[in-house]
Each structure stands twice: as structure tokens, then as C-alpha cells.
Design a protein around this motif. Sequence first.
Motif, PDB file in Angstrom:
ATOM      1  N   ASP A  32       0.700  -1.350   0.131  1.00  0.00           N
ATOM      2  CA  ASP A  32       0.238   0.281   0.199  1.00  0.00           C
ATOM      3  C   ASP A  32       0.575   1.127  -0.253  1.00  0.00           C
ATOM      4  O   ASP A  32       0.071   2.575  -0.653  1.00  0.00           O
ATOM      5  N   ASN A  33       1.970   0.683   0.574  1.00  0.00           N
ATOM      6  CA  ASN A  33       3.113   2.267   0.881  1.00  0.00           C
ATOM      7  C   ASN A  33       3.201   2.528  -1.104  1.00  0.00           C
ATOM      8  O   ASN A  33       4.668   3.323  -1.134  1.00  0.00           O
ATOM      9  N   ILE A  34       3.072   1.402  -1.234  1.00  0.00           N
ATOM     10  CA  ILE A  34       4.089   2.421  -3.036  1.00  0.00           C
ATOM     11  C   ILE A  34       3.141   2.986  -4.175  1.00  0.00           C
ATOM     12  O   ILE A  34       2.277   1.764  -4.694  1.00  0.00           O
ATOM     13  N   LYS A  35       3.348   3.327  -4.852  1.00  0.00           N
ATOM     14  CA  LYS A  35       2.037   3.953  -5.383  1.00  0.00           C
ATOM     15  C   LYS A  35       2.774   3.596  -6.742  1.00  0.00           C
ATOM     16  O   LYS A  35       1.099   2.920  -7.241  1.00  0.00           O
ATOM     17  N   TYR A  36       3.569   3.552  -7.067  1.00  0.00           N
ATOM     18  CA  TYR A  36       3.788   3.270  -8.631  1.00  0.00           C
ATOM     19  C   TYR A  36       4.907   2.021  -9.168  1.00  0.00           C
ATOM     20  O   TYR A  36       5.482   1.815  -7.914  1.00  0.00           O
ATOM     21  N   LEU A  37       4.453   0.806  -9.495  1.00  0.00           N
ATOM     22  CA  LEU A  37       5.111  -0.059 -10.183  1.00  0.00           C
ATOM     23  C   LEU A  37       6.324   0.342 -11.454  1.00  0.00           C
ATOM     24  O   LEU A  37       5.919   1.551 -11.888  1.00  0.00           O
ATOM     25  N   ARG A  38       7.771   0.199 -10.704  1.00  0.00           N
ATOM     26  CA  ARG A  38       8.664   1.573 -11.548  1.00  0.00           C
ATOM     27  C   ARG A  38       9.461   0.166 -12.273  1.00  0.00           C
ATOM     28  O   ARG A  38      10.456  -0.676 -12.571  1.00  0.00           O
ATOM     29  N   VAL A  39       9.476   0.565 -13.959  1.00  0.00           N
ATOM     30  CA  VAL A  39      10.152   0.210 -14.627  1.00  0.00           C
ATOM     31  C   VAL A  39      10.975   0.867 -15.282  1.00  0.00           C
ATOM     32  O   VAL A  39      10.991   1.950 -15.662  1.00  0.00           O
ATOM     33  N   LEU A  40      12.711   0.519 -15.340  1.00  0.00           N
ATOM     34  CA  LEU A  40      13.696   1.329 -16.305  1.00  0.00           C
ATOM     35  C   LEU A  40      13.773   0.315 -17.375  1.00  0.00           C
ATOM     36  O   LEU A  40      14.228  -1.421 -16.975  1.00  0.00           O
ATOM     37  N   SER A 154      12.564   6.997  -1.720  1.00  0.00           N
ATOM     38  CA  SER A 154      11.680   6.205  -0.841  1.00  0.00           C
ATOM     39  C   SER A 154      11.387   4.528  -1.813  1.00  0.00           C
ATOM     40  O   SER A 154      12.118   4.797  -2.845  1.00  0.00           O
ATOM     41  N   ASP A 155      10.487   3.829  -1.368  1.00  0.00           N
ATOM     42  CA  ASP A 155      10.632   2.561  -1.851  1.00  0.00           C
ATOM     43  C   ASP A 155      10.028   3.087  -3.108  1.00  0.00           C
ATOM     44  O   ASP A 155       9.657   2.177  -4.697  1.00  0.00           O
ATOM     45  N   ASP A 156       9.310   3.605  -3.642  1.00  0.00           N
ATOM     46  CA  ASP A 156       8.653   4.135  -5.017  1.00  0.00           C
ATOM     47  C   ASP A 156       9.630   4.568  -5.586  1.00  0.00           C
ATOM     48  O   ASP A 156       9.279   4.798  -6.925  1.00  0.00           O
ATOM     49  N   ASP A 272       6.110  -9.160  -7.809  1.00  0.00           N
ATOM     50  CA  ASP A 272       6.680 -10.017  -6.821  1.00  0.00           C
ATOM     51  C   ASP A 272       7.948  -9.698  -6.190  1.00  0.00           C
ATOM     52  O   ASP A 272       7.829  -9.890  -5.230  1.00  0.00           O
ATOM     53  N   PHE A 273       8.402  -8.808  -6.749  1.00  0.00           N
ATOM     54  CA  PHE A 273       9.303  -8.016  -5.947  1.00  0.00           C
ATOM     55  C   PHE A 273       9.379  -6.414  -4.960  1.00  0.00           C
ATOM     56  O   PHE A 273       9.412  -6.775  -4.208  1.00  0.00           O
ATOM     57  N   ILE A 274       7.784  -6.425  -5.635  1.00  0.00           N
ATOM     58  CA  ILE A 274       7.428  -5.447  -4.166  1.00  0.00           C
ATOM     59  C   ILE A 274       6.869  -5.757  -2.881  1.00  0.00           C
ATOM     60  O   ILE A 274       6.795  -5.772  -2.067  1.00  0.00           O
ATOM     61  N   GLU A 275       6.415  -7.392  -3.651  1.00  0.00           N
ATOM     62  CA  GLU A 275       6.299  -7.937  -2.534  1.00  0.00           C
ATOM     63  C   GLU A 275       7.006  -8.242  -0.838  1.00  0.00           C
ATOM     64  O   GLU A 275       6.672  -8.621   0.369  1.00  0.00           O
ATOM     65  N   LYS A 276       8.262  -8.610  -1.777  1.00  0.00           N
ATOM     66  CA  LYS A 276       9.355  -9.368  -0.913  1.00  0.00           C
ATOM     67  C   LYS A 276       9.647  -7.846  -0.344  1.00  0.00           C
ATOM     68  O   LYS A 276      10.736  -7.461   0.277  1.00  0.00           O
ATOM     69  N   MET A 277       9.765  -6.252  -0.512  1.00  0.00           N
ATOM     70  CA  MET A 277      10.445  -5.199  -0.464  1.00  0.00           C
ATOM     71  C   MET A 277      10.164  -4.872   1.059  1.00  0.00           C
ATOM     72  O   MET A 277       8.803  -5.196   2.175  1.00  0.00           O
TER      73      MET A 277
END
Length: 277
Positions: A32-40, A154-156, A272-277
Motif C-alpha cells: 500500500d505504501n508504493i504508488k507505482y511499479l517502476r520499470v527501467l 523511497s521505495d517508490d 513479486d519484487f514489491i511484495e518482498k520489499m
Amino acid sequence: WGSNWVLATFSVTTRNVQEDRQYVQEYKPAQDNIKYLRVLLYGPVGHGKSSFINSVSNVIRGRISIPALASATLSNKSFTKMFETHKFNKGRGNEKTIYPVVFNDIMGVEEGESRGVHEDDIKLALKGHVKEGHKFNPISPLTQRDPGYNPTPSDDDKVHVLVCVISANASQIKPSVLQKMKNVRETASNLKIPQMAMMTHIDEACGETEKDLKNVYKSKHLKKKVSFRPFVGIPMNCVFPVKNYSHEIDLNDDTDTVILSALRKMIDFGDDFIEKM
């Protein structure tokens, strides 16, 4: 191309484009604390990074759009100069929101020590240390003293999935470029960031695929083009053939399907990565 590609062939011919688009449009990050999934996106100059961002915008918004300026030719000089986050609007007016998947486009990787994005800058971007609008300097990588350095990401701000972009229509990639890309991959691996690759310009590289995009997984010619894979070390089931929108003025389902196929995997890997952060 292997069992993964057999399954992919089935998906290209039967997958419901609207269902895939809805999957992307309704996605929400696992935390919930991450607004965006970031792709580089990273890779050699002119291989279709900015064009893919435009293609994603087209597909999820259902119309042709140009959020990222892109070169119309395979050039030896990077068209992208700054670190920029591309976000896609959902709705209009007071109801306008941002899709929770964003893309970072960076300067292309070039041969030599003083050309293209410095590999250290890509590594800093992975960790969220590069500020929005930072202008890349091939000669001098970003340092903690520079105004473009973000000391407390931040994590975002951090990258959640790293995507290597290679053109199927390109000539031999220089060993020094491949080495830089390998070094970036190793840093991403140490950070546990998931990685995948996209092979762009598949229609230009293969006549049969140009006639019918569904032939992509049957093409022996394109299979040979995946020769870059051993150099960057990305597994076959994480390599996705893609045709970007370039000259078209309307959308079509076959092009949407290959773009959405890659985009869904980016979301799945990144989430999957965000879930483990």
C-alpha cells in the motif's frame, strides 16, 4: 524456440486483448505504501526504448499517443538525454488519475568511455538515487555532490523490474556495450531486482513476421537473432518479441497482444519484487 515459445504461440493466437488490457488497467501494487511499479528500460542506442513506452501508452489508453519523444531511425547517438519518468493518465478532468505502472527512459548504452549513459548512472537509478530531470553526462557519472543525486530514495523511487531492450534488426552489438549491460545486470541481480528482455523491430527483421505478426514464434530467423541472450544472460522464458507502434495511425490486436504479453510479465515480476520489499 522451446516450450515457453510454444505456449506463447498459443497465447498470441487466442489471448483476449481486452482481458489483458483490463488486467493492466486494474493492477495495484502489492504494498500500500508504493504508488507505482517502476520499470527501467536500458539497452543500446536506438533499439526502441522510447518507442515501447509510446506503444504501452497506446495500448492501455486505447489510442495513439506520444508521451516519449523517440527517434524514427536506428541511430548511433542517443535521442534521450535526461532521466524521465513516464506516467499514463487514466480518465479526464477531476476524475483523472495515474496508472500505477511507470517507466523510466534513460540515455542509451554506447561504445567507449565517454559516450552514452555511464553504467554507474544506471546502477544508481536502480537504487532510486537519480532525480527526475537529471541530464546524463557520459564523461562524468552522477556523484553524491551533484544536484541530480537523490540521497534518500523511497521505495517508490527504486526500480522494481529491469528490462533490457534489443532490436532484432540491429547489426552486431559491440563487446564493450555488452560488457556494460552485463555489469548493470550483475548489480540488479545483487539487488534481487527481477529482469527480462524485449526484442524489438521483429517485423523489420523478418518478412514472414511482417506479413503476419502471429508468425513471430515460428520464425527461425528471429530465433537466431536471440544470439544476444548468452551475452546478457537473460533466460529464454524472460525474452519477449515485441513490435512497437511506429508509423500506424490506428491500433491493431496483433500488435497490442505482443505488447501486452510483455507488459503483463513486467507487472507480474515487478509485483513479486514489491511484495518482498
